[in-house]
Write an enzyme that holds these catalytic residues in place. Sequence first.
Site, mmCIF file in Angstrom:
data_model
loop_
_atom_site.group_PDB
_atom_site.id
_atom_site.type_symbol
_atom_site.label_atom_id
_atom_site.label_comp_id
_atom_site.label_asym_id
_atom_site.label_seq_id
_atom_site.Cartn_x
_atom_site.Cartn_y
_atom_site.Cartn_z
ATOM 1 N N GLU A 133 42.692 48.811 24.132
ATOM 2 C CA GLU A 133 43.666 48.057 23.322
ATOM 3 C C GLU A 133 43.559 46.579 23.669
ATOM 4 O OE1 GLU A 133 47.356 49.944 24.612
ATOM 5 O OE2 GLU A 133 47.780 48.212 25.877
ATOM 6 N N LYS A 135 44.129 42.846 25.025
ATOM 7 C CA LYS A 135 44.795 42.292 26.210
ATOM 8 C C LYS A 135 45.648 41.112 25.757
ATOM 9 C CE LYS A 135 43.971 40.637 30.878
ATOM 10 N NZ LYS A 135 44.773 39.430 30.823
ATOM 11 N N ASP A 137 47.933 37.905 25.827
ATOM 12 C CA ASP A 137 48.045 36.730 26.688
ATOM 13 C C ASP A 137 49.517 36.321 26.771
ATOM 14 O OD1 ASP A 137 47.360 34.646 28.258
ATOM 15 O OD2 ASP A 137 46.343 33.482 26.709
ATOM 16 N N TYR A 245 52.676 49.068 27.784
ATOM 17 C CA TYR A 245 51.346 49.669 27.957
ATOM 18 C C TYR A 245 51.174 50.558 29.191
ATOM 19 C CZ TYR A 245 50.913 45.160 30.410
ATOM 20 O OH TYR A 245 51.129 44.072 31.196
ATOM 21 N N LYS A 335 36.912 40.605 29.004
ATOM 22 C CA LYS A 335 37.380 39.311 28.495
ATOM 23 C C LYS A 335 36.498 38.788 27.369
ATOM 24 C CE LYS A 335 40.789 38.098 31.297
ATOM 25 N NZ LYS A 335 40.722 36.869 31.993
ATOM 26 N N CYS A 429 32.936 12.476 54.751
ATOM 27 C CA CYS A 429 34.130 12.995 54.084
ATOM 28 C C CYS A 429 34.908 11.837 53.461
ATOM 29 C CB CYS A 429 34.995 13.736 55.099
ATOM 30 S SG CYS A 429 36.612 14.186 54.439
ATOM 31 N N CYS A 432 38.477 11.597 55.556
ATOM 32 C CA CYS A 432 38.607 11.192 56.964
ATOM 33 C C CYS A 432 37.374 10.460 57.474
ATOM 34 C CB CYS A 432 38.906 12.399 57.845
ATOM 35 S SG CYS A 432 37.501 13.495 58.049
ATOM 36 N N CYS A 447 33.108 19.047 55.597
ATOM 37 C CA CYS A 447 33.552 17.948 56.448
ATOM 38 C C CYS A 447 33.676 18.490 57.869
ATOM 39 C CB CYS A 447 34.907 17.464 55.939
ATOM 40 S SG CYS A 447 35.864 16.581 57.163
ATOM 41 N N CYS A 453 41.019 15.788 60.000
ATOM 42 C CA CYS A 453 40.892 15.480 58.572
ATOM 43 C C CYS A 453 42.212 15.791 57.858
ATOM 44 C CB CYS A 453 39.761 16.295 57.948
ATOM 45 S SG CYS A 453 39.608 15.976 56.176
HETATM 46 S S1 IVH Z 1 47.238 47.545 31.654
HETATM 47 C C1 IVH Z 1 47.629 48.984 36.199
HETATM 48 N N1 IVH Z 1 47.151 46.603 29.232
HETATM 49 O O1 IVH Z 1 46.848 41.651 32.065
HETATM 50 C C2 IVH Z 1 47.424 47.811 35.352
HETATM 51 N N2 IVH Z 1 47.548 45.072 30.989
HETATM 52 O O2 IVH Z 1 44.991 40.437 33.875
HETATM 53 C C3 IVH Z 1 48.071 47.975 34.038
HETATM 54 N N3 IVH Z 1 47.869 42.766 30.239
HETATM 55 O O3 IVH Z 1 48.638 42.415 34.966
HETATM 56 C C4 IVH Z 1 47.729 46.864 33.151
HETATM 57 N N4 IVH Z 1 47.649 43.154 28.102
HETATM 58 O O4 IVH Z 1 49.961 41.860 32.813
HETATM 59 C C5 IVH Z 1 47.306 46.299 30.530
HETATM 60 N N5 IVH Z 1 47.080 45.936 27.032
HETATM 61 C C6 IVH Z 1 47.240 45.645 28.303
HETATM 62 C C7 IVH Z 1 47.494 44.328 28.742
HETATM 63 C C8 IVH Z 1 47.638 44.080 30.108
HETATM 64 C C9 IVH Z 1 47.883 42.225 29.014
HETATM 65 C C10 IVH Z 1 48.078 41.984 31.481
HETATM 66 C C11 IVH Z 1 48.857 42.667 32.569
HETATM 67 C C12 IVH Z 1 47.956 42.628 33.777
HETATM 68 C C13 IVH Z 1 47.063 41.483 33.431
HETATM 69 C C14 IVH Z 1 45.777 41.515 34.197
#
Ligand code: IVH
Length: 701
Positions: A133, A135, A137, A245, A335, A429, A432, A447, A453
Amino acid sequence: MSKAPKAALTLKPVEDLNRMEAQFELAQLAKEIAHHRALYYQKDDPEITDAAFDALMQRNEAIEKRFPKLKLADSPTDKVGAEPAQGFAKVPHLVPMLSLDNAFAAEDVTDFVERIRRFLGLPAETPVPLAAEPKIDGLSANLLYEDGVFVRGATRGDGAVGEDITTNLKHVAGIPLRMKDGNHPARVEIRGEVYMSKAGFLKLNATREAAGEAVFANPRNAAAGSLRQLDSSITKSRPLQFFAYAFGAVEGLKKRPDSQHGLNDQLLAWGFAVNPRRQVTHDLNETLAFYNAIQDERAALDYDIDGVVYKVDRVDWQERLGFIGRAPRWAIAHKFPAEQANTILKAITIQVGRTGVLTPVAELEPVNVGGVMVGRATLHNEDEIARKDIRVGDRVVVQRAGDVIPQVVSVIDADRKGRSAPYVFPETCPVCGSHVVREEGEVAKRCTGGLICPAQAVERLRHFVSRMAFDIDGLGGKHIEAFFADGLITSPADLFRLADKREDLLKREGWGELSVDNLLRAIDARRKISLERFIYALGIPQIGEETAKLLARHYLTLDAWREAMLAAKDPDSAAYVDFATIARVGPSIRADLIDFFDEPHNRAVVDDLAGFVTVQPFVPPKVGDSKVAGKTVVFTGSLEKMTRNEAKARAESLGAKVAGSVSKKTDYLIAGADAGSKATKAAELGVVVLSEQEWLDLIGG
Ligand code: IVH
């Protein structure tokens, strides 16, 4: 307020401003500066560079100087930092909130699946179904429901403890106050992401702009700013949404889903919003096709995403896979590629880190890279600058991906005439003046100033107070610098001596009774600290949170650890032999630890600190009535019921220490088929040897 320093854009020179303009601008600047201070000091998440911030301050001061009567009663010039974030109670999560490992290339995804197969001991052909699914932001939140009723909601915080934002979360769409459907657990933690839609964000910014208020840089910042409001009527007025999620703790759930997609369906049935773009994939082609499809849809989605998350679609496998460090073995974030932009490299400056490493930094003409203004980027090291032939004045490509520091990727039109001379890395450096060295095989120049320093000292102090170390609220980097410059804090223990300097603190510009007392209280609250945090806080090279924990788990108390590190200087000592049994602590880490304790001034820092704080012995993770908590075990030979990795991880999760070799301290040797020399050694030392089945019986299967 993404914008680059306004002063650097098209503002009139201060001499040409009339009274009205000056008054207007001072009001704007006050808001803008307050906003950046809050980001810097309270959230540790600045949007603009220090230089850009200084430019704002300078412009403000210049205008005030020309029009002294217009100076605001609460002018930014009279303030230092920002009030520490306060007002939210801290709440521990029942089960820690984790982060995710990242994959960037298709091979990383293949590796992820192969690692899973290896860990579980599955044949190469076995399909590993993944629930995929987008991710989101946004910001993760943890929602506690008791008997189907929403009772508490918290931010992620440091993963173990978050901030109580229950009232605010009640105003977020997609979070039911009461669960629908009959299958309620007695208690459950629901995890998900709070976000602001792109449309909601644009509308909010338009309203703020019209009202002369600072606008947010991106939907994520807007969501963060809206959620961490002490006045929940503000949160209510903001268009926040939620996607669920995952579960955290679950107690008393009758029909527990056995797949991730089943879990999503259950969340939906309870009334949570769940991302509609989700799919179970069965092989790499299908997985990558989903990733590509989501990437194509990205721009059209009404919320920001930065990748796709894959989770193993079998809960029994998830349980066996468990966690490594702060991330599950059963999930990964794939990503999207970095976002890029180009701009002019104005200068190269050098930053000196905690361990003396000199990092070259590109000072850029600020540029918008995927919604965030970037004014500085890392150039990594001397070799990278030479390899990419980066010179001052060049037009360069800058990229940022996820949370990583922006970087300079390449030079545009590197063949043009009239470029400046190649960059020459300093031999001393810049802070310092000490000589700089580059050890064989290392890319970094360091350094040699050590304690003298100031840059290293300040960075060590910053590290010391940081979130995973002593976690001192309200003591941002700027304060540390200022306190250090004035001699108030030169070593970590000085923090605890600040209480005696209350009067001096009160005399400082911008510090009042309230802020001083808050700071002293925050420091006082850290007089008790766990051994692993203490070890991590010392900032010893290579000792991150994970290794600090391994050391704490092995040595249990500060005294035992300190003594062992000193004794281990002799490689023939029993202490060294024991040291070398700690899995994942290799020779180079051992050398850094021994070197650290070999330095009298480092020992002095540790002892000085120990006079102020109580370092709590390591407590093995709560594992019910596990018989192996605190025991040292070694695995050898081939196991039948589980893979070696799985066995180790399982033992660790029950509070046992897993060592790589047998010593007098070993409690159990678990010998699979074909156990070799380790079994012989165990017999010699009188260590208990268990078969795989005996071990499973001991830990309860
Ligand atoms: S599952 C056990 N699903 O991304 C971990 N995380 O970069 C369960 N996030 O800490 C996470 N969308 O805050 C999951 N569809 C998604 C997500 C998601 C965003 C976030 C979440 C996690 C962070 C890691």
